[in-house]
Design a protein around this motif. Structure first.
Motif, PDB file in Angstrom:
ATOM      1  N   HIS A 356       0.821  -1.204   0.000  1.00 58.72           N
ATOM      2  CA  HIS A 356       0.000   0.000   0.000  1.00 58.72           C
ATOM      3  C   HIS A 356       0.863   1.265   0.000  1.00 58.72           C
ATOM      4  O   HIS A 356       0.578   2.234  -0.717  1.00 58.72           O
ATOM      5  CB  HIS A 356      -0.920  -0.001   1.228  1.00 58.72           C
ATOM      6  N   GLN A 357       1.916   1.241   0.796  1.00 61.17           N
ATOM      7  CA  GLN A 357       2.827   2.390   0.825  1.00 61.17           C
ATOM      8  C   GLN A 357       3.580   2.526  -0.494  1.00 61.17           C
ATOM      9  O   GLN A 357       3.808   3.632  -0.995  1.00 61.17           O
ATOM     10  CB  GLN A 357       3.805   2.256   1.992  1.00 61.17           C
ATOM     11  N   VAL A 358       3.994   1.383  -1.064  1.00 62.08           N
ATOM     12  CA  VAL A 358       4.724   1.420  -2.334  1.00 62.08           C
ATOM     13  C   VAL A 358       3.873   2.048  -3.433  1.00 62.08           C
ATOM     14  O   VAL A 358       4.338   2.904  -4.200  1.00 62.08           O
ATOM     15  CB  VAL A 358       5.172  -0.007  -2.724  1.00 62.08           C
ATOM     16  N   LEU A 361       3.616   5.840  -2.847  1.00 59.84           N
ATOM     17  CA  LEU A 361       4.858   6.547  -3.172  1.00 59.84           C
ATOM     18  C   LEU A 361       5.095   6.583  -4.685  1.00 59.84           C
ATOM     19  O   LEU A 361       5.598   7.583  -5.222  1.00 59.84           O
ATOM     20  CB  LEU A 361       6.036   5.877  -2.460  1.00 59.84           C
ATOM     21  N   ALA A 362       4.761   5.497  -5.391  1.00 60.48           N
ATOM     22  CA  ALA A 362       4.959   5.467  -6.843  1.00 60.48           C
ATOM     23  C   ALA A 362       4.090   6.499  -7.542  1.00 60.48           C
ATOM     24  O   ALA A 362       4.531   7.188  -8.482  1.00 60.48           O
ATOM     25  CB  ALA A 362       4.664   4.062  -7.376  1.00 60.48           C
ATOM     26  N   ILE A 363       2.860   6.655  -7.086  1.00 60.78           N
ATOM     27  CA  ILE A 363       1.969   7.658  -7.683  1.00 60.78           C
ATOM     28  C   ILE A 363       2.498   9.063  -7.425  1.00 60.78           C
ATOM     29  O   ILE A 363       2.487   9.937  -8.312  1.00 60.78           O
ATOM     30  CB  ILE A 363       0.550   7.480  -7.133  1.00 60.78           C
ATOM     31  N   GLU A 364       2.998   9.312  -6.202  1.00 62.25           N
ATOM     32  CA  GLU A 364       3.572  10.624  -5.910  1.00 62.25           C
ATOM     33  C   GLU A 364       4.797  10.902  -6.777  1.00 62.25           C
ATOM     34  O   GLU A 364       5.006  12.034  -7.241  1.00 62.25           O
ATOM     35  CB  GLU A 364       3.950  10.696  -4.427  1.00 62.25           C
ATOM     36  N   ALA A 365       5.615   9.876  -7.002  1.00 61.24           N
ATOM     37  CA  ALA A 365       6.804  10.060  -7.845  1.00 61.24           C
ATOM     38  C   ALA A 365       6.414  10.409  -9.273  1.00 61.24           C
ATOM     39  O   ALA A 365       7.026  11.281  -9.907  1.00 61.24           O
ATOM     40  CB  ALA A 365       7.648   8.789  -7.819  1.00 61.24           C
ATOM     41  N   ALA A 366       5.390   9.729  -9.797  1.00 62.67           N
ATOM     42  CA  ALA A 366       4.971  10.026 -11.164  1.00 62.67           C
ATOM     43  C   ALA A 366       4.410  11.433 -11.275  1.00 62.67           C
ATOM     44  O   ALA A 366       4.664  12.152 -12.253  1.00 62.67           O
ATOM     45  CB  ALA A 366       3.940   9.002 -11.624  1.00 62.67           C
ATOM     46  N   LYS A 367       3.644  11.872 -10.282  1.00 62.84           N
ATOM     47  CA  LYS A 367       3.077  13.217 -10.316  1.00 62.84           C
ATOM     48  C   LYS A 367       4.152  14.297 -10.260  1.00 62.84           C
ATOM     49  O   LYS A 367       3.967  15.399 -10.789  1.00 62.84           O
ATOM     50  CB  LYS A 367       2.104  13.400  -9.147  1.00 62.84           C
ATOM     51  N   SER A 368       5.275  13.995  -9.633  1.00 57.67           N
ATOM     52  CA  SER A 368       6.325  15.007  -9.496  1.00 57.67           C
ATOM     53  C   SER A 368       7.113  15.219 -10.780  1.00 57.67           C
ATOM     54  O   SER A 368       7.845  16.206 -10.899  1.00 57.67           O
ATOM     55  CB  SER A 368       7.291  14.608  -8.370  1.00 57.67           C
ATOM     56  N   ALA A 369       6.997  14.312 -11.741  1.00 59.29           N
ATOM     57  CA  ALA A 369       7.749  14.431 -12.995  1.00 59.29           C
ATOM     58  C   ALA A 369       7.065  15.417 -13.929  1.00 59.29           C
ATOM     59  O   ALA A 369       5.831  15.510 -13.967  1.00 59.29           O
ATOM     60  CB  ALA A 369       7.881  13.068 -13.662  1.00 59.29           C
ATOM     61  N   ASP A 370       7.852  16.149 -14.682  1.00 57.23           N
ATOM     62  CA  ASP A 370       7.305  17.079 -15.665  1.00 57.23           C
ATOM     63  C   ASP A 370       6.621  16.307 -16.792  1.00 57.23           C
ATOM     64  O   ASP A 370       6.966  15.168 -17.084  1.00 57.23           O
ATOM     65  CB  ASP A 370       8.415  17.958 -16.246  1.00 57.23           C
ATOM     66  N   ARG A 371       5.639  16.981 -17.422  1.00 60.79           N
ATOM     67  CA  ARG A 371       4.890  16.471 -18.569  1.00 60.79           C
ATOM     68  C   ARG A 371       3.860  15.414 -18.195  1.00 60.79           C
ATOM     69  O   ARG A 371       3.069  15.023 -19.059  1.00 60.79           O
ATOM     70  CB  ARG A 371       5.828  15.916 -19.654  1.00 60.79           C
ATOM     71  N   VAL A 372       3.854  14.915 -16.964  1.00 62.57           N
ATOM     72  CA  VAL A 372       2.833  13.959 -16.544  1.00 62.57           C
ATOM     73  C   VAL A 372       1.559  14.731 -16.229  1.00 62.57           C
ATOM     74  O   VAL A 372       1.584  15.704 -15.455  1.00 62.57           O
ATOM     75  CB  VAL A 372       3.300  13.141 -15.329  1.00 62.57           C
ATOM     76  N   LEU A 373       0.440  14.322 -16.820  1.00 63.35           N
ATOM     77  CA  LEU A 373      -0.814  15.046 -16.668  1.00 63.35           C
ATOM     78  C   LEU A 373      -1.395  14.835 -15.281  1.00 63.35           C
ATOM     79  O   LEU A 373      -1.415  13.707 -14.763  1.00 63.35           O
ATOM     80  CB  LEU A 373      -1.822  14.587 -17.726  1.00 63.35           C
ATOM     81  N   SER A 374      -1.882  15.930 -14.701  1.00 59.67           N
ATOM     82  CA  SER A 374      -2.486  15.845 -13.369  1.00 59.67           C
ATOM     83  C   SER A 374      -3.982  15.558 -13.435  1.00 59.67           C
ATOM     84  O   SER A 374      -4.537  14.945 -12.527  1.00 59.67           O
ATOM     85  CB  SER A 374      -2.241  17.158 -12.608  1.00 59.67           C
TER      86      SER A 374
END
Length: 471
Positions: A356-358, A361-374
């Motif tokens: 659950h934590q993994v 954290l993976a979703i937060e990492a993807a959101k922090s990258a540029d060009r990834v749609l919010s």
């Protein structure tokens, strides 16, 4: 065979007679200029003006060049215009001085005593005007042909010998039965076709600019419309020029048909690519600016030609892909209906880490990258329990595939690395240990291995388990 020989002999005799007549006329005119009197004086004045203008050309050319070099911020077309003026300063100076001398002599003496000077000034003015006007022709070779052709025609026209030269060129003809082709006809056809093609090019460029500015027309239909306009105008210009000079194309119909059949068999691939290009433009499956994948080639469509499509990759390579391959092959168009693209990333973590934590954290990492749609948030799912790790898939959306896919994947991987390291999430990898048994007894060929030794040897190959430390 005899008729062909007689025709060639007659053609040669007519040419020789015409050349002799023209040579005699030129010789008589040259002799008349050398006789003492005002004709000779005018020739000497013209030669003096030419020498003076040559010196003025050199001096004023250097002065103009020095003046231009001191200027800053000039545009390219302004510099090109100055270069053209500098090249023709001699004609400009001769026109100005020649007309000045002519006007002075018109006021001080009889008009006949300045006729040749006025003729020379007229020719210099016409040559200078033709030189500047010919810059409208973009092709360098064609521009030279047009310039020299107009110079020759202007010279003959102002010398009042254009009719005689036309008659001379019309006599240089080849006649076979009812068919007659003269040099004058060929020159007239070339001039008429050249003028019509130039007008067709100007009209097609204007129409192409209007079509490309129309936002209601799709890019593929714009390309098709521009090609159709160009082919129609150029074809009309060619056939209209041929008909304008009186050349009958009816006799060439059968020959053209036979040549067409031969070309159809020999150029099957070329014709197939042409038809495929028209189909692509009509069905709008691929258009300029689309991002496509064809085999190992990934890039965006730069141009759609009649035979091939230009695909530019991220490393700057330009692939010319035949249109037939785009029709018959499997093409991935990343931006066909819209620009949204979903990317998947697979990774695994240790069994000791909370899934659950993994995922969080993976979703937060993807959101922090540029060009990834919010507004299309990333998602992470568990896809299996592997031998060494719990396997996950991370999915996220982008809207600019032209910006590249590998770089955005790399950025998300780096974000995962950073956030996993900060939260002590380990990425396992297999680790094996090899044990050397130095005390194993020797054995002969074909001798059975002792049971204890066999057990130890097999245990040495066992997996010691994955390393659950990060990295």
């Amino acid at each position: 065979m005899e008729n062909t020989t007689e025709t060639g002999a007659k053609f040669g005799l007519d040419m020789l007679a015409s050349i002799q007549t023209a040579a005699g006329t030129v010789q008589s005119f040259a002799i008349s200029l050398m006789q003492p009197g005002w004709r000779l004086y005018q020739v000497l004045i013209i030669l003096g003006l030419a020498a003076l203008c040559y010196g003025l050309h050199k001096f004023s050319g250097r002065a103009l060049q020095t003046w231009v070099r001191a200027r800053e911020g000039w545009k390219a077309w302004q510099l090109r215009m100055v270069v053209q003026i500098r090249r023709r300063l001699g004609l400009v100076w001769f026109s100005v001085l020649g007309w000045s001398v002519w006007l002075f002599m018109q006021e001080t003496t009889w008009p006949s005593r300045s006729y040749l000077i006025g003729l020379a000034a007229t020719l210099a003015t016409a040559w200078a005007f033709i030189g500047f006007s010919a810059r409208l022709v973009r092709n360098r070779f064609l521009r030279r042909v047009v310039t020299w052709g107009l110079w020759i025609y202007a010279t003959l026209f102002y010398l009042n010998v254009s009719d005689e030269v036309a008659l001379f060129l019309d006599r240089l003809a080849l006649s076979v039965g009812d068919f007659r082709l003269s040099v004058l006809t060929l020159i007239t056809a070339a001039v008429v076709i050249g003028v019509l093609i130039t007008l067709a090019r100007l009209i097609s460029n204007t129409a192409a600019g209007t079509i490309r500015r129309n936002e209601d027309i799709s890019p593929s239909m714009q390309v098709l419309a521009v090609k159709a306009v160009q082919i129609s105008l150029y074809g009309f210009a060619f056939f209209a020029g041929i008909k304008a000079v009186g050349i009958d194309l009816t006799g060439l119909a059968v020959l053209t048909g036979a040549i067409g059949v031969g070309l159809g068999f020999g150029l099957q691939k070329v014709i197939s690519n042409l038809v495929s290009g028209v189909i692509i433009l009509l069905d709008k499956s691929i258009k300029p600016g689309d991002v496509i994948s064809l085999g190992d080639t990934f890039g965006w469509i730069q141009t759609l030609g009649a035979r091939y499509a230009s695909v530019v990759t991220r490393d700057g390579k330009e692939y010319l892909i035949p249109n037939e391959d785009l029709i018959t092959g499997q093409v991935v168009n990343w931006s066909h209906s819209n620009d949204f693209v979903r990317l998947d990333i697979y990774f695994g973590t240790s069994y000791a880490d909370d899934p659950h934590q993994v995922r969080k954290l993976a979703i937060e990492a993807a959101k922090s990258a540029d060009r990834v749609l919010s507004h299309r948030p990333p998602v992470c799912h568990v896809v299996g329990f592997g031998d060494s790790s719990v396997d996950y898939i991370l999915r996220f959306w982008i809207k600019d595939p032209t910006g590249g896919l590998t770089n955005i994947r790399g950025n998300v991987y780096l974000a995962l690395w950073d956030i996993f390291k900060a939260n002590d999430i380990s990425i396992p990898f297999p680790q094996r240990e090899v044990r050397m048994l130095s005390d194993m007894p020797k054995q002969t060929f074909g001798e059975a291995v002792p049971e204890k030794v066999a057990e130890e040897s097999s245990s040495a190959k066992k997996d010691t388990g994955p390393d659950t430390s990060f990295g």
